[in-house]
Scaffold this motif. Structure first.
Motif, mmCIF file in Angstrom:
data_model
loop_
_atom_site.group_PDB
_atom_site.id
_atom_site.type_symbol
_atom_site.label_atom_id
_atom_site.label_comp_id
_atom_site.label_asym_id
_atom_site.label_seq_id
_atom_site.Cartn_x
_atom_site.Cartn_y
_atom_site.Cartn_z
ATOM 1 N N UNK A 173 0.788 -1.230 0.205
ATOM 2 C CA UNK A 173 -0.172 -0.044 0.018
ATOM 3 C C UNK A 173 1.012 1.184 -0.077
ATOM 4 N N UNK A 174 1.824 1.324 1.056
ATOM 5 C CA UNK A 174 2.763 2.382 0.892
ATOM 6 C C UNK A 174 3.623 2.671 -0.379
ATOM 7 N N UNK A 175 3.821 1.519 -0.965
ATOM 8 C CA UNK A 175 4.548 1.684 -2.361
ATOM 9 C C UNK A 175 3.686 2.210 -3.600
ATOM 10 N N UNK A 176 2.326 1.667 -3.341
ATOM 11 C CA UNK A 176 1.434 2.107 -4.450
ATOM 12 C C UNK A 176 0.926 3.520 -4.269
ATOM 13 N N UNK A 177 1.045 4.155 -3.058
ATOM 14 C CA UNK A 177 0.814 5.423 -2.796
ATOM 15 C C UNK A 177 2.115 6.433 -2.762
ATOM 16 N N UNK A 178 3.172 5.776 -3.259
ATOM 17 C CA UNK A 178 4.519 6.510 -3.237
ATOM 18 C C UNK A 178 5.073 7.285 -1.912
ATOM 19 N N UNK A 179 4.306 6.739 -0.724
ATOM 20 C CA UNK A 179 4.809 7.034 0.754
ATOM 21 C C UNK A 179 6.117 6.360 0.844
#
Length: 300
Positions: A173-179
């Motif tokens: 999720x954090x990867x997909x959100x560029x976080x």
């Protein structure tokens, strides 16, 4: 390489700074499940640091939801509290922003009669009509971000224990959100600029019809002559730019309501209100859904 916890904190910051784009003195309303309390606290901290006046949280609990759908009388699902609908409308008219932490539990309501889910959905839609009209028209700022639930994580990673599955889902999720980037906010500005370029290109084309072909899918969608393509984010009634979905790759327009024809088939399962629908298709004639099939969840 940053730690997962740091990435989650940056994700909370993105929800506030990019998704909602909280303004000084604004109220933020957060709807979230209990098991994401730590993430919600991070969001609240980021919101107050951005100048929010209030952060109101409406908690959701899977066990209470399932209990009601299984045990409450049928008439309970034809009602929605008017005081709650009035409260949401009052906050929206006072320029509050609304953030949903989407954290579904697939199969949570698999034993519930679909008629109950349908009735509850209609009651909610009717009571919240004015509030949802403001939301759907982009008059108010709203956003959706995803966070793991134990049930969702273990559905995605069935061979992992609960804790490991949640960690793995957070990582995706954090990867997909560029976080997980060094500067997530700048990464989102760059991404939104790229999406705007796609929208500008599509608006210049002035396509009359879209055609979709894939296994099980053969669909045509006519576009109105004055259609507009939009991507990424929009501006609310006060001119504040916000991004309704993080992450998003969305580029969208409006179809001609009477000129959608053919069949579209799913490629992934759909979790709808705690019930899974899988391997399904919908057939349209002149903009009306006239038939549907599904291997799983057809009644739903």
């Amino acid at each position: 390489m940053i730690s997962l916890q740091t990435a989650i904190e940056r994700y909370a910051g993105l929800a506030v700074q990019v998704g909602i784009n909280v303004q000084p003195g604004q109220t933020l309303v957060v709807h979230a499940p209990l098991y994401n309390a730590d993430f919600v606290r991070l969001i609240a901290k980021k919101a107050y640091e951005a100048g929010a006046k209030h952060v109101h949280v409406e908690w959701d609990d899977d066990e209470l939801k399932r209990m009601k759908y299984l045990l409450a009388p049928d008439e309970a699902f034809h009602e929605y509290p008017q005081w709650k609908a009035n409260g949401y409308l009052e906050m929206a008219e006072a320029d509050a922003a609304f953030l949903t932490v989407y954290s579904p539990t697939p199969d949570l309501l698999k034993d519930v009669k679909p008629e109950r889910l349908s009735a509850a959905s209609k009651a909610y839609g009717s009571a919240m009509r004015e509030y949802r009209a403001l939301m759907q028209a982009g008059k108010i700022s709203w956003a959706i971000v995803s966070a793991p639930s134990p049930g969702w994580a273990q559905k995605v990673f069935p061979g992992s224990g609960e804790e490991e599955a949640i960690r793995k889902l957070w990582e995706y999720l954090v990867q997909a959100a560029r976080a997980d980037r060094d500067d997530p906010v700048q990464a989102w500005h760059d991404h939104l600029l790229q999406l705007k370029g796609h929208a500008d290109r599509m608006n210049a084309k002035r396509y009359a019809r879209l055609k979709y072909k894939a296994p099980g899918t053969e669909l045509t969608i006519d576009l109105p002559p004055e259609h507009q393509w939009v991507a990424g984010g929009i501006r609310n009634a006060k001119g504040t730019f916000f991004v309704p979905n993080i992450p998003t790759e969305e580029l969208f327009t409006l179809p001609h309501r009477d000129r959608v024809n053919g069949t579209v088939a799913s490629t992934k399962p759909l979790n709808w209100n705690g019930q899974l629908i899988d391997k399904f298709s919908i057939t349209f004639e002149n903009g009306v859904a006239v038939a549907c099939t599904a291997e799983t969840g057809l009644d739903t």
